[in-house]
Design a protein around this motif. Sequence first.
Motif, PDB file in Angstrom:
ATOM      1  N   LEU A  61      -7.620   1.091  -2.651  1.00 45.62           N
ATOM      2  CA  LEU A  61      -8.358   2.111  -3.395  1.00 45.62           C
ATOM      3  C   LEU A  61      -8.286   3.460  -2.687  1.00 45.62           C
ATOM      4  O   LEU A  61      -7.963   4.477  -3.314  1.00 45.62           O
ATOM      5  N   VAL A  62      -8.549   3.479  -1.394  1.00 48.33           N
ATOM      6  CA  VAL A  62      -8.530   4.738  -0.638  1.00 48.33           C
ATOM      7  C   VAL A  62      -7.135   5.352  -0.652  1.00 48.33           C
ATOM      8  O   VAL A  62      -6.972   6.554  -0.899  1.00 48.33           O
ATOM      9  N   VAL A  63      -6.117   4.528  -0.417  1.00 48.00           N
ATOM     10  CA  VAL A  63      -4.741   5.031  -0.376  1.00 48.00           C
ATOM     11  C   VAL A  63      -4.319   5.578  -1.738  1.00 48.00           C
ATOM     12  O   VAL A  63      -3.729   6.661  -1.827  1.00 48.00           O
ATOM     13  N   ILE A  64      -4.646   4.864  -2.790  1.00 55.99           N
ATOM     14  CA  ILE A  64      -4.258   5.287  -4.136  1.00 55.99           C
ATOM     15  C   ILE A  64      -4.982   6.573  -4.532  1.00 55.99           C
ATOM     16  O   ILE A  64      -4.365   7.502  -5.071  1.00 55.99           O
ATOM     17  N   VAL A  65      -6.272   6.662  -4.240  1.00 54.04           N
ATOM     18  CA  VAL A  65      -7.031   7.873  -4.605  1.00 54.04           C
ATOM     19  C   VAL A  65      -6.534   9.078  -3.807  1.00 54.04           C
ATOM     20  O   VAL A  65      -6.324  10.160  -4.372  1.00 54.04           O
ATOM     21  N   LEU A  66      -6.332   8.910  -2.508  1.00 55.64           N
ATOM     22  CA  LEU A  66      -5.850  10.033  -1.696  1.00 55.64           C
ATOM     23  C   LEU A  66      -4.464  10.506  -2.134  1.00 55.64           C
ATOM     24  O   LEU A  66      -4.226  11.708  -2.262  1.00 55.64           O
ATOM     25  N   SER A  67      -3.564   9.572  -2.362  1.00 59.58           N
ATOM     26  CA  SER A  67      -2.217   9.978  -2.764  1.00 59.58           C
ATOM     27  C   SER A  67      -2.231  10.596  -4.156  1.00 59.58           C
ATOM     28  O   SER A  67      -1.478  11.537  -4.438  1.00 59.58           O
ATOM     29  N   SER A  98       0.830  -1.209   0.000  1.00 59.51           N
ATOM     30  CA  SER A  98       0.000   0.000   0.000  1.00 59.51           C
ATOM     31  C   SER A  98       0.862   1.255   0.000  1.00 59.51           C
ATOM     32  O   SER A  98       0.569   2.229  -0.709  1.00 59.51           O
ATOM     33  N   VAL A  99       1.929   1.241   0.777  1.00 58.75           N
ATOM     34  CA  VAL A  99       2.842   2.387   0.828  1.00 58.75           C
ATOM     35  C   VAL A  99       3.520   2.571  -0.532  1.00 58.75           C
ATOM     36  O   VAL A  99       3.636   3.701  -1.028  1.00 58.75           O
ATOM     37  N   CYS A 100       3.950   1.476  -1.142  1.00 62.83           N
ATOM     38  CA  CYS A 100       4.582   1.556  -2.469  1.00 62.83           C
ATOM     39  C   CYS A 100       3.603   2.108  -3.510  1.00 62.83           C
ATOM     40  O   CYS A 100       3.979   2.938  -4.342  1.00 62.83           O
ATOM     41  N   ALA A 101       2.346   1.669  -3.447  1.00 63.10           N
ATOM     42  CA  ALA A 101       1.330   2.175  -4.377  1.00 63.10           C
ATOM     43  C   ALA A 101       1.079   3.661  -4.144  1.00 63.10           C
ATOM     44  O   ALA A 101       0.905   4.426  -5.101  1.00 63.10           O
ATOM     45  N   ALA A 102       1.085   4.071  -2.891  1.00 64.34           N
ATOM     46  CA  ALA A 102       0.869   5.490  -2.581  1.00 64.34           C
ATOM     47  C   ALA A 102       2.016   6.344  -3.112  1.00 64.34           C
ATOM     48  O   ALA A 102       1.791   7.411  -3.698  1.00 64.34           O
ATOM     49  N   ILE A 103       3.243   5.887  -2.925  1.00 61.74           N
ATOM     50  CA  ILE A 103       4.410   6.638  -3.399  1.00 61.74           C
ATOM     51  C   ILE A 103       4.376   6.760  -4.921  1.00 61.74           C
ATOM     52  O   ILE A 103       4.569   7.841  -5.481  1.00 61.74           O
ATOM     53  N   GLY A 104       4.120   5.661  -5.603  1.00 56.53           N
ATOM     54  CA  GLY A 104       4.084   5.680  -7.065  1.00 56.53           C
ATOM     55  C   GLY A 104       2.964   6.538  -7.612  1.00 56.53           C
ATOM     56  O   GLY A 104       3.162   7.319  -8.550  1.00 56.53           O
ATOM     57  N   THR A 105       1.770   6.416  -7.027  1.00 57.66           N
ATOM     58  CA  THR A 105       0.635   7.203  -7.497  1.00 57.66           C
ATOM     59  C   THR A 105       0.863   8.688  -7.250  1.00 57.66           C
ATOM     60  O   THR A 105       0.544   9.532  -8.095  1.00 57.66           O
ATOM     61  N   PHE A 106       1.433   9.027  -6.109  1.00 59.23           N
ATOM     62  CA  PHE A 106       1.753  10.418  -5.816  1.00 59.23           C
ATOM     63  C   PHE A 106       2.700  10.980  -6.871  1.00 59.23           C
ATOM     64  O   PHE A 106       2.465  12.062  -7.413  1.00 59.23           O
ATOM     65  N   CYS A 107       3.757  10.249  -7.177  1.00 53.97           N
ATOM     66  CA  CYS A 107       4.745  10.715  -8.163  1.00 53.97           C
ATOM     67  C   CYS A 107       4.112  10.883  -9.546  1.00 53.97           C
ATOM     68  O   CYS A 107       4.345  11.887 -10.233  1.00 53.97           O
ATOM     69  N   GLY A 108       3.308   9.917  -9.978  1.00 56.03           N
ATOM     70  CA  GLY A 108       2.670   9.998 -11.289  1.00 56.03           C
ATOM     71  C   GLY A 108       1.670  11.142 -11.384  1.00 56.03           C
ATOM     72  O   GLY A 108       1.624  11.862 -12.383  1.00 56.03           O
TER      73      GLY A 108
END
Length: 134
Positions: free
Chosen positions: A110-116, A54-64
């Motif tokens: 889903l929540v983590v990816i959308v928020l980030s 989840s943390v890795c997905a958040a970091i990647g989504t934030f960067c993109g």
Amino acid sequence: MLKKEMGVSTRGFYINVLIGAAVAAGVILLTMLIAAALMVLLDINIMYASPISSVCAAIGTFCGAYLAARKNKSKGIVNGLMVAAIIYVLVSLVALFIDSNFTVMSVIHLVVIVLSGCIGGILGVNKSEKRKIV
């Protein structure tokens, strides 16, 4: 004729979002590889794999999302949501291929990816340009 907003055409807007999603996927893969190596080297229990992903997905989504919003220069939340949607679909497809069911962790992803994605898009638009002071 393509509609232009803030100097970016509609086609350019979507291309920048796709570039942001590709960067997000690359960053996710890179952070997952690093996290997997650290888990093996430090002998971390497998039960921590899901929160780490989840943390890795958040970091990647934030960067993109940050990159897409930075290139488009407007509509940060829209950029973030679009990148997040693409990444969530990719993550869900991989998860379904491996595990073949949705769990509570899928909703958390889903929540983590959308928020980030939204935070990355907002920060990408609001980042001020570097100005040279002469």
